[in-house]
Design a protein around this motif. Structure first.
Motif, PDB file in Angstrom:
ATOM      1  N   ALA A 179      40.649 -80.618 -88.780  1.00 49.80           N
ATOM      2  CA  ALA A 179      39.720 -80.387 -87.681  1.00 49.80           C
ATOM      3  C   ALA A 179      39.781 -78.827 -87.806  1.00 49.80           C
ATOM      4  N   PHE A 181      33.060 -85.199 -90.197  1.00 50.24           N
ATOM      5  CA  PHE A 181      33.615 -84.660 -88.816  1.00 50.24           C
ATOM      6  C   PHE A 181      32.404 -85.428 -88.106  1.00 50.24           C
ATOM      7  N   LEU A 216      37.462 -76.565 -89.705  1.00 54.15           N
ATOM      8  CA  LEU A 216      35.682 -76.896 -88.982  1.00 54.15           C
ATOM      9  C   LEU A 216      35.047 -75.295 -88.987  1.00 54.15           C
ATOM     10  N   THR A 263      40.347 -84.467 -80.004  1.00 55.28           N
ATOM     11  CA  THR A 263      40.135 -85.116 -80.685  1.00 55.28           C
ATOM     12  C   THR A 263      40.989 -85.907 -80.845  1.00 55.28           C
TER      13      THR A 263
END
Length: 129
Positions: A113, A41, A116, A106
């Protein structure tokens, strides 16, 4: 972990806490988290002064957090304000809602994602290892 600190960013304190949690992992716990997440990330966060800071959470190879751009390339880049990140980390804002309302942008693997929130729970001690 003070090398993660960036003055003027609330996100900085959250990521320092997450980094401390990662440092407390045994090798087995770190490998389990990497196996569960399988992604890199890159967080691009802008504060109220319109300054940007970048952090990388590597849960694909090393299980670490570093300040700066991802190397190797991030699987997903998340772009948001400092306030949005703080709300996501505290659980006051849902990631999907942030995305749908344009507070979270994004690039890359959008499905990654979604992991996260589970990663941020590690900083709060809520994650199951």
């Amino acid at each position: 972990m003070s090398d993660l600190k960036v003055d003027g960013f609330k996100a900085s304190d959250i990521l320092v806490g997450l980094g401390s949690a990662f440092n407390g992992f045994t090798d087995t716990q770190r490998q389990a988290q990497v196996k569960k997440t399988k992604g890199i990330f890159e967080l691009r966060i802008t504060n109220a002064d319109k300054k940007e800071a970048v952090w990388t959470i590597d849960l694909k190879n090393k299980g670490v957090i570093v300040k700066g751009h991802a190397s190797p390339k991030a699987d997903v880049t998340l772009i948001m304000s400092d306030d949005t990140f703080s709300q996501l980390a505290s659980g006051k804002l849902d990631g999907q809602k942030a995305f749908l309302t344009g507070k979270l942008k994004t690039k890359g693997n959008v499905m990654l994602a979604t992991k996260l929130a589970a990663v941020l729970d590690i900083a709060k001690g809520k994650a199951k290892l």
